[in-house]
Each structure stands twice: as structure tokens, then as C-alpha cells.
Design an enzyme around this catalytic site. Structure first.
Site, mmCIF file in Angstrom:
data_model
loop_
_atom_site.group_PDB
_atom_site.id
_atom_site.type_symbol
_atom_site.label_atom_id
_atom_site.label_comp_id
_atom_site.label_asym_id
_atom_site.label_seq_id
_atom_site.Cartn_x
_atom_site.Cartn_y
_atom_site.Cartn_z
ATOM 1 N N PRO A 26 30.269 19.759 29.709
ATOM 2 C CA PRO A 26 29.975 19.991 28.284
ATOM 3 C C PRO A 26 28.676 19.299 27.895
ATOM 4 O O PRO A 26 28.458 18.141 28.241
ATOM 5 C CB PRO A 26 31.169 19.333 27.564
ATOM 6 C CG PRO A 26 32.216 19.159 28.610
ATOM 7 C CD PRO A 26 31.495 18.981 29.907
ATOM 8 N N MET A 27 27.802 20.019 27.195
ATOM 9 C CA MET A 27 26.561 19.440 26.699
ATOM 10 C C MET A 27 26.342 19.918 25.270
ATOM 11 O O MET A 27 26.332 21.124 24.999
ATOM 12 C CB MET A 27 25.377 19.833 27.594
ATOM 13 C CG MET A 27 25.403 19.187 28.968
ATOM 14 S SD MET A 27 23.997 19.648 30.008
ATOM 15 C CE MET A 27 24.535 21.286 30.547
ATOM 16 N N ALA A 28 26.184 18.951 24.364
ATOM 17 C CA ALA A 28 26.050 19.261 22.942
ATOM 18 C C ALA A 28 24.850 20.157 22.691
ATOM 19 O O ALA A 28 23.740 19.889 23.157
ATOM 20 C CB ALA A 28 25.910 17.966 22.142
ATOM 21 N N CYS A 111 31.094 9.912 26.339
ATOM 22 C CA CYS A 111 29.915 9.980 25.480
ATOM 23 C C CYS A 111 29.320 8.588 25.259
ATOM 24 O O CYS A 111 30.021 7.680 24.812
ATOM 25 C CB CYS A 111 30.277 10.600 24.136
ATOM 26 S SG CYS A 111 28.866 10.763 23.008
ATOM 27 N N LYS A 151 37.422 13.339 31.310
ATOM 28 C CA LYS A 151 36.070 13.046 31.796
ATOM 29 C C LYS A 151 35.646 11.694 31.236
ATOM 30 O O LYS A 151 35.786 11.442 30.045
ATOM 31 C CB LYS A 151 35.071 14.131 31.374
ATOM 32 C CG LYS A 151 33.687 13.963 32.002
ATOM 33 C CD LYS A 151 32.817 15.198 31.743
ATOM 34 C CE LYS A 151 31.495 15.090 32.505
ATOM 35 N NZ LYS A 151 30.584 14.116 31.888
ATOM 36 N N ASN A 213 30.339 13.576 38.979
ATOM 37 C CA ASN A 213 29.277 14.017 38.075
ATOM 38 C C ASN A 213 28.142 13.001 38.111
ATOM 39 O O ASN A 213 28.385 11.802 38.151
ATOM 40 C CB ASN A 213 29.857 14.143 36.661
ATOM 41 C CG ASN A 213 28.836 14.518 35.600
ATOM 42 O OD1 ASN A 213 28.866 14.000 34.497
ATOM 43 N ND2 ASN A 213 27.930 15.435 35.918
ATOM 44 N N ASP A 215 23.540 13.333 38.735
ATOM 45 C CA ASP A 215 22.411 13.566 39.652
ATOM 46 C C ASP A 215 22.640 14.722 40.610
ATOM 47 O O ASP A 215 22.226 14.676 41.775
ATOM 48 C CB ASP A 215 22.082 12.303 40.448
ATOM 49 C CG ASP A 215 21.538 11.176 39.572
ATOM 50 O OD1 ASP A 215 21.300 11.436 38.370
ATOM 51 O OD2 ASP A 215 21.375 10.052 40.077
ATOM 52 N N GLY A 237 25.778 18.978 34.986
ATOM 53 C CA GLY A 237 25.268 18.929 33.632
ATOM 54 C C GLY A 237 23.795 19.273 33.568
ATOM 55 O O GLY A 237 23.401 20.431 33.659
ATOM 56 N N ARG A 238 22.957 18.246 33.456
ATOM 57 C CA ARG A 238 21.525 18.466 33.204
ATOM 58 C C ARG A 238 20.830 19.264 34.303
ATOM 59 O O ARG A 238 19.786 19.881 34.058
ATOM 60 C CB ARG A 238 20.832 17.114 33.019
ATOM 61 C CG ARG A 238 21.276 16.368 31.760
ATOM 62 C CD ARG A 238 20.652 14.975 31.683
ATOM 63 N NE ARG A 238 21.074 14.157 32.813
ATOM 64 C CZ ARG A 238 20.312 13.232 33.391
ATOM 65 N NH1 ARG A 238 19.080 13.017 32.963
ATOM 66 N NH2 ARG A 238 20.775 12.526 34.408
#
Length: 384
Positions: A26-28, A111, A151, A213, A215, A237-238
């Protein structure tokens, strides 16, 4: 781009069978329906919504109710919830189940944003062991047959690690899986993720899947993480920002059928255009969709020969027609630029002292006077 071969791997989260052990983090402001649909078009796995505030869901906030909607093509459907009050989170879970909003629920305890941690939420919350266990326990019971996962991060800082205790507590409460972002809240997204912590968690939590999660910038990274830590799956994610086809690379790396990607500039331009189109559909507003795609420009075209005038134009475009005009000026045959397009994406930030409630670290139990403060950690708007 090289993709290291790996044995075929599947992942089971409760009753959900995934062809590949891959989850979209999940990414805002990023993992809305539009982005999830795009990632799914390239690959396989579980694609989680951006963070949804439990109180806002209970109150049926209009923005929140829009964010939890899934396109008919999305299956299984996944929602991440954030909250600090066991009763509120449990009620939010019951609403999701009763109104059939999802097939999987994830709880956010990772978060690191100061406006959340300074009131005891997010990555700060697992420090309070009884509160954490109560939240997971009540949420699991409210979820019933729906798998509920957790998470989290390693902890608040190197001196206040929580991941092993939290992982065992989540397992005991009946969580279907746990995922660890291998950084502390104080690290934010800086430095390098400590993959050894994922391996430690895998050894401590033995009856449910442990996901790693941090890198994962390429399929090679995902394969290496699983080999080094023995984790059961990866959360990305990123690394997929401006690169939704990474999920195709991941599917291929884990033995699923996937078309190889030749990421020429033309391929990237088409992906960007598709993303913009899906955003327009999601917002049901062309201007809004074209404004939202602007933040993705630098990520998509990282390392490619795209002049500043076109980049500026894409970052200010107000219509799909204008985007088409600008993309048409690119050299669509320009090849993948290699290392210049690889590596970190998104802001890393710098290590910093986490913002925490007064005297938060003095005890692992919640003092009576902090109850009202914790309720204030229920931020008003979902998505960030």
C-alpha cells in the site's frame, strides 16, 4: 534487464492461493484502483489498496468509500486498514465483511509519518504489546473467514525493536501472514533495509507465511531476498513506481507465464498513457486524472532521453490529448537505458528521531491517560 531464474513459487494466505509470492505494498496516493489495475495487467500477485482509516470507514466517509471500491477485474480484492482503537478497527472489518468490500484485509503497523507516530499510531503502536495484540485479535475475529494480515516495521529505533514480539503476537492471534519492512521508523526509507531481520522473523514465526519488504528494485532483488531470508514472499513498494511492469518481471522470475518486456521509450510512453487513462476512469474526471499522473512523470522516464520541455509539459498536462501530443514527440525506439533507469525510486528521507507521545517509551503498556490521545491518531482522511 536480467531476471534471475528461480524455482516456481506460489503463496497461500488463508484461503487465497497466489500464483506468485508477490504483494503490492500500500502506498498513499499511489495504489488506487487505477495503479492496481495497471500492475495487474502486467503481472500476478496480491494488489493492496492505499491505507484506509478505520474510523473514516466506520463513518462511511465519502472519500474513503470511493477508495475502497474495486474494479470488477480486480480479484482477489485487498484493503489495508489503519487504526489504533481495537473496537473501531473491528467494526471497520465487520463492515468490509458484511458489505463485501474485500477478500483480504491487511493492518498497517508500519507507517513512520510523524503525524501518525506522534499520537501512537503506525510503527509506534507495536511498542504497546497488549494494545497491539488486542487490535489483531479483535480484527481477526471480526474478519471471520476473510484472511487478515499484518504489516509492520522492525520497531521504533535500534533500541526499541518490536518485530519479533509483534510477529509472534500476530501469529497467536490468528493472523494469516505477517510482512516486515526491514527498517525502523527512525530510518524512514533511508539507508539499506536489514534483510537479516526478515530471516529472524521467519525463524520466530513458523505457522504462517512471513513476507519481506524493503529495497526490492528488481526481480533479481526479490529472488535474492527470498533466497537469503527464506521468507515466503515479497512485498514491493517504491520499486514499482513508474515501472508497473516490474510485476511481469517478478512473475517470470518466480516461474509464472509472463511476456518478456523490452522497455524501450515507446513501451514506457504507452504504459504512462495507459496509467493516465485509468486515472481518468478512476476519478471520472479528465482534469483530475491528468493532474494525478503528474507525480509519476519523473519515475516513468527516469534515465530516458526525455527533454526538460516534454517533462515539464507532461507535469502540467490537463488532457489526454495534450499527453498524446507530448508523447508523440519522443523517440519511441530509444532503448532501455540500463543502470540509469535502475535503483531507488521515491524519496528516501533521512534518519531522524521518531515523533512519539510524551513518555511513550517508558512502558510497553498503555497508560489510562493516553486513551484519548490514541483516539486522536485516527487521522481524518484515508490514503495517507
Amino acid at each position: 534487464m536480467t531476471i534471475a531464474p528461480a524455482p516456481a513459487r506460489a503463496l497461500r494466505i488463508g484461503p487465497i492461493d497466489l500464483d506468485v509470492p508477490v504483494v503490492l505494498a500500500p502506498m498513499a496516493g499511489i495504489t488506487n484502483t487505477a495503479f492496481r489495475r495497471l500492475c495487474r495487467e502486467y503481472g500476478a500477485g496480491l494488489y493492496v489498496s492505499e491505507m484506509i482509516t478505520s474510523r473514516a470507514l466506520v463513518e462511511h466517509n465519502d472519500t474513503t468509500m470511493r477508495l475502497i471500491r474495486h474494479h470488477e477485474s480486480e480479484t482477489p480484492r485487498s484493503i489495508q486498514l489503519y487504526g489504533v482503537d481495537p473496537k473501531t478497527i473491528a467494526e471497520a472489518v465487520r463492515i468490509i465483511v458484511a458489505e463485501d468490500h474485500a477478500d483480504h484485509i491487511d493492518l498497517n503497523f508500519g507507517c513512520p509519518v510523524p503525524k501518525v507516530t506522534r499520537k501512537g499510531g503506525g510503527a509506534a503502536l507495536p511498542w504497546k504489546t497488549s494494545l497491539f495484540a488486542d487490535i489483531v485479535d479483535q480484527a481477526v475475529k471480526a474478519a471471520g473467514a476473510l484472511p487478515l494480515t499484518v504489516k509492520m516495521r522492525k520497531g521504533i529505533d535500534p533500541d526499541h525493536l518490536t518485530f519479533l514480539d509483534a510477529g509472534r503476537a500476530a501469529e497467536d492471534a490468528g493472523a494469516a501472514a505477517v510482512a516486515l519492512h526491514a527498517r525502523t521508523a527512525s530510518e524512514f526509507y533511508s539507508g539499506h533495509a536489514d534483510w537479516s531481520a526478515i530471516g529472524e522473523l521467519k525463524q520466530a514465526v513458523t505457522s504462517i507465511p512471513v513476507l519481506g519488504n524493503g529495497d526490492i528494485w528488481s526481480a533479481d532483488d526479490a529472488v535474492r531476498m527470498m533466497a537469503e531470508t527464506d521468507c515466503d514472499g515479497v512485498v514491493v513498494g517504491r520499486g514499482c513506481l513508474g515501472r508497473p511492469w516490474l510485476f511481469g518481471d517478478l512473475a517470470a522470475a518466480f516461474g509464472a507465464e509472463s511476456r518478456p518486456v523490452d522497455a524501450t521509450l515507446g513501451f514506457v510512453a504507452n504504459a504512462f498513457r495507459r496509467h493516465a487513462e485509468l486515472l481518468v476512469d478512476f476519478f471520472d474526471d479528465e482534469d483530475h486524472g491528468c493532474r494525478d499522473i503528474r507525480k509519476h512523470v519523473a519515475w516513468y522516464f527516469k534515465g530516458y532521453p526525455v527533454g526538460s520541455d516534454i517533462r515539464t509539459g507532461l507535469a502540467t498536462a490537463q488532457s489526454l490529448a495534450h499527453i498524446d501530443e507530448l508523447l508523440g514527440q519522443l523517440d519511441h525506439d530509444a532503448p532501455y537505458p540500463g543502470a540509469d533507469a535502475e535503483g531507488q525510486r521515491g524519496r528516501a528521507g533521512r534518519p531522524k528521531r521518531p515523533a512519539l507521545p510524551d513518555k511513550w517509551l517508558e512502558s510497553r503498556e498503555v497508560a489510562a491517560e493516553t486513551g484519548e490521545m490514541l483516539r486522536g491518531a485516527e487521522i481524518e482522511n484515508s490514503g495517507g
